[in-house]
Design a protein around this motif. Structure first.
Motif, mmCIF file in Angstrom:
data_model
loop_
_atom_site.group_PDB
_atom_site.id
_atom_site.type_symbol
_atom_site.label_atom_id
_atom_site.label_comp_id
_atom_site.label_asym_id
_atom_site.label_seq_id
_atom_site.Cartn_x
_atom_site.Cartn_y
_atom_site.Cartn_z
ATOM 1 N N CYS A 1 8.092 2.299 -0.944
ATOM 2 C CA CYS A 1 8.108 1.206 0.031
ATOM 3 C C CYS A 1 8.872 0.034 -0.565
ATOM 4 N N GLY B 1 6.620 -3.092 4.905
ATOM 5 C CA GLY B 1 5.178 -3.194 5.083
ATOM 6 C C GLY B 1 4.731 -3.062 6.523
ATOM 7 N N MET C 1 4.126 0.593 7.492
ATOM 8 C CA MET C 1 3.221 1.437 6.722
ATOM 9 C C MET C 1 1.980 1.871 7.487
ATOM 10 N N ASP D 1 5.148 0.640 -4.318
ATOM 11 C CA ASP D 1 5.829 -0.597 -3.950
ATOM 12 C C ASP D 1 6.958 -0.818 -4.946
ATOM 13 N N LEU E 1 0.572 -4.433 2.314
ATOM 14 C CA LEU E 1 0.088 -3.267 1.564
ATOM 15 C C LEU E 1 -1.310 -3.508 1.026
#
Length: 56
Positions: free
Chosen positions: A14, A18, A21, A39, A50
């Motif tokens: 990622c 965000g 997600m 991340d 997150l």
């Protein structure tokens, strides 16, 4: 490796995504697989999103 147990998981990088997600994790939920979100140096807004997803 005869007899080895196959245990799949999802590793999802990622970087500043965000907002996506929650929907991606929801789509993965029916597979009942462990998911590891990595991340990759996201901005503060993505880190907050997150962290919210990771909250109990």
């Amino acid at each position: 490796m005869l007899g080895a147990v196959f245990s799949p998981c999802v590793v999802m990088p990622c970087y500043n995504h965000g907002a996506m997600m929650a929907s991606v994790l929801t789509r993965l939920a029916p597979f009942n697989l462990p998911v590891i979100v990595v991340d990759d140096g996201s901005d503060a807004a993505t880190q907050l999103q997150l962290a919210t997803l990771n909250a109990p």
